[in-house]
Design a protein around this motif. Sequence first.
Motif, PDB file in Angstrom:
ATOM      1  N   LEU A  58       0.820  -1.212   0.000  1.00  0.00           N
ATOM      2  CA  LEU A  58       0.000   0.000   0.000  1.00  0.00           C
ATOM      3  C   LEU A  58       0.856   1.265   0.000  1.00  0.00           C
ATOM      4  O   LEU A  58       0.558   2.242  -0.706  1.00  0.00           O
ATOM      5  CB  LEU A  58      -0.943  -0.001   1.208  1.00  0.00           C
ATOM      6  CG  LEU A  58      -2.029  -1.073   1.216  1.00  0.00           C
ATOM      7  CD1 LEU A  58      -2.842  -0.999   2.505  1.00  0.00           C
ATOM      8  CD2 LEU A  58      -2.950  -0.926   0.004  1.00  0.00           C
ATOM      9  N   ASP A  59       1.928   1.266   0.796  1.00  0.00           N
ATOM     10  CA  ASP A  59       2.814   2.431   0.828  1.00  0.00           C
ATOM     11  C   ASP A  59       3.534   2.625  -0.501  1.00  0.00           C
ATOM     12  O   ASP A  59       3.757   3.760  -0.938  1.00  0.00           O
ATOM     13  CB  ASP A  59       3.835   2.287   1.960  1.00  0.00           C
ATOM     14  CG  ASP A  59       3.234   2.571   3.323  1.00  0.00           C
ATOM     15  OD1 ASP A  59       2.148   3.183   3.371  1.00  0.00           O
ATOM     16  OD2 ASP A  59       3.843   2.190   4.341  1.00  0.00           O
ATOM     17  N   LEU A  60       3.897   1.524  -1.144  1.00  0.00           N
ATOM     18  CA  LEU A  60       4.554   1.615  -2.449  1.00  0.00           C
ATOM     19  C   LEU A  60       3.605   2.219  -3.483  1.00  0.00           C
ATOM     20  O   LEU A  60       4.005   3.070  -4.291  1.00  0.00           O
ATOM     21  CB  LEU A  60       5.026   0.239  -2.899  1.00  0.00           C
ATOM     22  CG  LEU A  60       5.725   0.177  -4.263  1.00  0.00           C
ATOM     23  CD1 LEU A  60       7.017   0.985  -4.238  1.00  0.00           C
ATOM     24  CD2 LEU A  60       6.006  -1.270  -4.658  1.00  0.00           C
ATOM     25  N   ILE A  61       2.343   1.794  -3.453  1.00  0.00           N
ATOM     26  CA  ILE A  61       1.352   2.337  -4.379  1.00  0.00           C
ATOM     27  C   ILE A  61       1.089   3.812  -4.089  1.00  0.00           C
ATOM     28  O   ILE A  61       0.966   4.628  -5.006  1.00  0.00           O
ATOM     29  CB  ILE A  61       0.037   1.527  -4.285  1.00  0.00           C
ATOM     30  CG1 ILE A  61       0.264   0.090  -4.765  1.00  0.00           C
ATOM     31  CG2 ILE A  61      -1.061   2.197  -5.103  1.00  0.00           C
ATOM     32  CD1 ILE A  61      -0.934  -0.815  -4.564  1.00  0.00           C
ATOM     33  N   ARG A  62       1.040   4.156  -2.807  1.00  0.00           N
ATOM     34  CA  ARG A  62       0.696   5.524  -2.414  1.00  0.00           C
ATOM     35  C   ARG A  62       1.840   6.503  -2.660  1.00  0.00           C
ATOM     36  O   ARG A  62       1.627   7.606  -3.153  1.00  0.00           O
ATOM     37  CB  ARG A  62       0.304   5.551  -0.946  1.00  0.00           C
ATOM     38  CG  ARG A  62      -0.144   6.902  -0.414  1.00  0.00           C
ATOM     39  CD  ARG A  62      -0.741   6.749   0.970  1.00  0.00           C
ATOM     40  NE  ARG A  62       0.211   6.180   1.896  1.00  0.00           N
ATOM     41  CZ  ARG A  62       1.033   6.927   2.661  1.00  0.00           C
ATOM     42  NH1 ARG A  62       0.990   8.246   2.573  1.00  0.00           N
ATOM     43  NH2 ARG A  62       1.864   6.365   3.497  1.00  0.00           N
ATOM     44  N   GLU A  63       3.063   6.114  -2.311  1.00  0.00           N
ATOM     45  CA  GLU A  63       4.189   7.034  -2.371  1.00  0.00           C
ATOM     46  C   GLU A  63       5.096   6.811  -3.578  1.00  0.00           C
ATOM     47  O   GLU A  63       5.906   7.675  -3.913  1.00  0.00           O
ATOM     48  CB  GLU A  63       5.025   6.922  -1.090  1.00  0.00           C
ATOM     49  CG  GLU A  63       4.263   7.311   0.156  1.00  0.00           C
ATOM     50  CD  GLU A  63       5.141   7.281   1.393  1.00  0.00           C
ATOM     51  OE1 GLU A  63       6.377   7.092   1.256  1.00  0.00           O
ATOM     52  OE2 GLU A  63       4.604   7.446   2.504  1.00  0.00           O
ATOM     53  N   ARG A  64       4.991   5.637  -4.214  1.00  0.00           N
ATOM     54  CA  ARG A  64       5.826   5.319  -5.379  1.00  0.00           C
ATOM     55  C   ARG A  64       7.300   5.508  -5.070  1.00  0.00           C
ATOM     56  O   ARG A  64       8.039   6.126  -5.843  1.00  0.00           O
ATOM     57  CB  ARG A  64       5.420   6.186  -6.570  1.00  0.00           C
ATOM     58  CG  ARG A  64       3.936   6.158  -6.870  1.00  0.00           C
ATOM     59  CD  ARG A  64       3.685   5.567  -8.219  1.00  0.00           C
ATOM     60  NE  ARG A  64       2.252   5.500  -8.493  1.00  0.00           N
ATOM     61  CZ  ARG A  64       1.694   4.448  -9.018  1.00  0.00           C
ATOM     62  NH1 ARG A  64       2.409   3.373  -9.274  1.00  0.00           N
ATOM     63  NH2 ARG A  64       0.398   4.424  -9.267  1.00  0.00           N
ATOM     64  N   HIS A  65       7.734   4.978  -3.941  1.00  0.00           N
ATOM     65  CA  HIS A  65       9.129   5.083  -3.525  1.00  0.00           C
ATOM     66  C   HIS A  65       9.688   3.681  -3.341  1.00  0.00           C
ATOM     67  O   HIS A  65       9.095   2.856  -2.650  1.00  0.00           O
ATOM     68  CB  HIS A  65       9.235   5.882  -2.216  1.00  0.00           C
ATOM     69  CG  HIS A  65      10.605   6.428  -1.962  1.00  0.00           C
ATOM     70  ND1 HIS A  65      11.701   5.627  -1.761  1.00  0.00           N
ATOM     71  CD2 HIS A  65      11.069   7.704  -1.892  1.00  0.00           C
ATOM     72  CE1 HIS A  65      12.768   6.369  -1.555  1.00  0.00           C
ATOM     73  NE2 HIS A  65      12.412   7.644  -1.630  1.00  0.00           N
TER      74      HIS A  65
END
Length: 222
Positions: A58-65
């Motif tokens: 979810l964090d990868l999808i949200r922040e693209r980092h």
Amino acid sequence: DGIDPTTGAALKSSDDDFVSYDDDYLFQVGPADADVWVSKYQILYFFAALCFLIVGILDLIRERHSFHLLMICAGLFGVLSAVYVEEDIRLSNILSAVSVHFFLLEGVTLFGQHKRSAITVEADGWVTSTIMYGDLFFALGALIDVILSYFYLLDSTADWDPYIMGAAIFAAVLWLLCAIIYMGAFIYEYNETERNVDTIEDIQDNGFDSTKNGRTSRTDVS
């Protein structure tokens, strides 16, 4: 033989009088001759690791980092470790060691180049400091788990060592404190964002236009 070796008295045979380590097992999986069971610990371990995996995605999808790939890898190896914890403890310990190393890399990275985005509103200094303490607890907990992972790999009886168990509990407490701090930061950000939105709506309802001439001014309603 049903005799207490110390007192010589006959032992009771009622099932209610004994608590076995096997009582942790819930159901059997696979062929009967394989004798593989699913335990309560395994279920808790599996879903805890799965939560880390989901949060990373979810964090990868949200922040693209790409930083969040560390959390995804840590959670993935944790899930695999949980799957094999009853069937092959050696393999499970190896997968767990890989998992906690990824967590440690993430913890170290928190103090490096990754720009924290947990707090996006104007935050007081104490909020930022508290977040840093959460990062510190995360890194220390992961470091302790990494050290313990080598004990588990090199000593099959390490699980029963009271000092190692104490260190594992201490690491778990650090992880718990970290989670509480991060949850508090999220709640703080949510409340501050809602308050800012309400303030903007109040200004608009009272006839103020924040876009006129690049500054806040009263709208001409004549």
